[in-house]
Design a protein around this motif. Structure first.
Motif, PDB file in Angstrom:
ATOM      1  N   UNK A 327       0.785  -1.223   0.000  1.00 47.70           N
ATOM      2  CA  UNK A 327       0.000   0.000   0.000  1.00 47.70           C
ATOM      3  C   UNK A 327       0.816   1.271   0.000  1.00 47.70           C
ATOM      4  N   UNK A 328       2.151   1.143   0.019  1.00 41.21           N
ATOM      5  CA  UNK A 328       3.031   2.310   0.114  1.00 41.21           C
ATOM      6  C   UNK A 328       3.785   2.534  -1.185  1.00 41.21           C
ATOM      7  N   UNK A 329       4.016   3.824  -1.497  1.00 49.09           N
ATOM      8  CA  UNK A 329       4.877   4.204  -2.620  1.00 49.09           C
ATOM      9  C   UNK A 329       6.008   5.055  -2.068  1.00 49.09           C
ATOM     10  N   UNK A 330       7.244   4.591  -2.257  1.00 53.56           N
ATOM     11  CA  UNK A 330       8.430   5.318  -1.818  1.00 53.56           C
ATOM     12  C   UNK A 330       9.150   5.902  -3.028  1.00 53.56           C
ATOM     13  N   UNK A 331       9.769   7.072  -2.833  1.00 54.21           N
ATOM     14  CA  UNK A 331      10.490   7.731  -3.917  1.00 54.21           C
ATOM     15  C   UNK A 331      11.822   8.237  -3.399  1.00 54.21           C
ATOM     16  N   UNK A 332      12.731   8.519  -4.339  1.00 55.24           N
ATOM     17  CA  UNK A 332      14.030   9.056  -3.928  1.00 55.24           C
ATOM     18  C   UNK A 332      13.984  10.581  -3.897  1.00 55.24           C
ATOM     19  N   UNK A 333      15.092  11.184  -3.459  1.00 56.05           N
ATOM     20  CA  UNK A 333      15.160  12.637  -3.313  1.00 56.05           C
ATOM     21  C   UNK A 333      14.970  13.351  -4.648  1.00 56.05           C
ATOM     22  N   UNK A 334      15.471  12.756  -5.728  1.00 58.60           N
ATOM     23  CA  UNK A 334      15.373  13.403  -7.038  1.00 58.60           C
ATOM     24  C   UNK A 334      13.925  13.554  -7.477  1.00 58.60           C
ATOM     25  N   UNK A 335      13.084  12.578  -7.187  1.00 57.69           N
ATOM     26  CA  UNK A 335      11.664  12.678  -7.531  1.00 57.69           C
ATOM     27  C   UNK A 335      11.018  13.806  -6.736  1.00 57.69           C
ATOM     28  N   UNK A 353       8.755  12.192   5.099  1.00 60.41           N
ATOM     29  CA  UNK A 353      10.065  11.520   5.206  1.00 60.41           C
ATOM     30  C   UNK A 353       9.906  10.051   5.597  1.00 60.41           C
ATOM     31  N   UNK A 354      10.676   9.184   4.951  1.00 63.54           N
ATOM     32  CA  UNK A 354      10.647   7.750   5.262  1.00 63.54           C
ATOM     33  C   UNK A 354      12.011   7.269   5.733  1.00 63.54           C
ATOM     34  N   UNK A 355      12.888   8.211   6.055  1.00 66.83           N
ATOM     35  CA  UNK A 355      14.188   7.854   6.614  1.00 66.83           C
ATOM     36  C   UNK A 355      15.202   7.429   5.570  1.00 66.83           C
ATOM     37  N   UNK A 356      16.363   7.085   6.060  1.00 67.71           N
ATOM     38  CA  UNK A 356      17.426   6.576   5.193  1.00 67.71           C
ATOM     39  C   UNK A 356      17.402   5.059   5.252  1.00 67.71           C
TER      40      UNK A 356
END
Length: 374
Positions: A327-335, A353-356
């Protein structure tokens, strides 16, 4: 007259094509008479019968009509002196090697290889072969889909309804003729897709002058419950699940202006020019799936080859999807940076934020963000 005295019966019986005492002997006579009228030789019918393809042999012949000749003859007729290049092109097209004395080519192949020869005057050998490989893979997939459609909608129905051998042969011919006519859709569809591909590449490269890479947003979404569900499904249920996933992913990616790069089992890989398009696709896919889904996105320079995408950004997007929860969508800093600064963003996205995270294949932890649509 008695059955064995009918014209051609003795020939067919001796060849093993007809058993006059069989329950459906008259049905077989009807088919053999039809095949004879179509000009098929006795040897061809015997070979087809041995391969259990007697009802399809007339239709199959329509796929590759005309006189057949060797690869050497193909090269000569196409005006190509470099036989090695001809062999490379046939391999790139997806055709297995054929013995030097085996007839494997037709006049249609001659025209195709004349076009390849003309293209080689404009494009490098390496790039032409890369294009032909992509073409061959795509054509084989189209052919596989067409064959599946015939087997499920025509041949399976005939088997259930107990069509006669002649009825099956005539239906096979009709399907082959329809399939051949369907190739007329290829030129206009190819030109339309070429316009889209060129347009996307130009938009992606509007501030980019390195011809080795192209900026794209790459996304992966996978169904986390697919393996378990597939293992508990019947073949019919699995087929429905697979076709649902393929159709849903394809139509959703397309409707949001993206490109479906490929399906990898229970995972879809897609690419977009604009990062917000990628976010919309990933979020929509996780919402509509009837089983838990998760996604990952990364944005940056990718290497394009044969319609596929390669490079660290692709690997990053895949690894990000791996660590997302259902159910989650994670993205990088560039997005995140691109969505925040792009004045053309069409959707409102909440970013948390989802942390490092330590991702496989990456030496340093990667800062990730969780996105949702407002």
């Amino acid at each position: 007259m008695s059955a064995p005295d009918r014209p051609n019966d003795a020939i067919w019986i001796e060849a093993g094509l007809l058993d006059p005492s069989a329950p459906h002997a008259d049905e077989r006579r009807e088919l053999l008479a039809f095949l004879t009228e179509q000009g098929l030789t006795l040897a061809t019918m015997v070979e087809a019968c041995e391969q259990q393809q007697l009802v399809t042999v007339a239709g199959d012949r329509l796929l590759r009509p005309g006189h057949m000749f060797t690869v050497d003859e193909l090269a000569r007729r196409a005006g190509m002196d470099d036989l090695e290049f001809v062999t490379e092109l046939r391999t790139a097209s997806g055709f297995p090697p054929s013995p030097p004395d085996e007839p494997a080519c037709t006049d249609d192949d001659v025209e195709m290889f004349r076009l390849f020869e003309l293209a080689s005057e404009v494009f490098s050998r390496q790039e032409l072969l890369r294009f032909v490989r992509a073409l061959g893979v795509s054509m084989r997939r189209i052919a596989e889909a067409a064959a599946e459609m015939f087997l499920r909608d025509v041949e399976a129905t005939q088997h259930v309804e107990r069509a006669t051998e002649l009825e099956r042969a005539l239906t096979n011919i009709q399907a082959i003729e329809l399939g051949s006519a369907a190739t007329a859709v290829f030129p206009p569809m190819f030109r339309a897709h070429l316009v889209l591909a060129i347009g996307d590449a130009r938009r992606a490269r509007r501030h980019h002058h390195d011809y080795e890479t192209t900026p794209f947003t790459v996304g992966f979404v996978d169904l986390t419950g697919f393996t378990a569900r597939a293992g508990a499904s019947s073949p019919a249920e699995l087929l429905r699940l697979v076709t649902w996933f393929e159709a849903t992913a394809h139509d959703l990616v397309t409707s949001h202006g993206g490109r479906l790069v490929k399906l990898i089992g229970d995972e879809v890989m897609f690419a977009t020019v604009e990062p917000d398009q990628g976010c919309s696709i990933a979020l929509a896919l996780t919402r509509i799936a009837d089983m838990p889904a998760r996604g990952g996105l990364a944005h940056g320079q990718v290497v394009t080859s044969g319609g596929d995408l390669y490079g660290p950004v692709v690997n990053l997007a895949s690894r990000i999807a791996d660590v997302a929860i259902p159910g989650e969508v994670l993205v990088d800093q560039a997005v995140v940076d691109a969505v925040r600064t792009d004045p053309h963003v069409t959707i409102e996205i909440d970013v948390e934020p989802a942390g490092r995270r330590q991702l496989k294949g990456f030496a340093e932890p990667v800062r990730l963000w969780s996105i949702s649509e407002r």
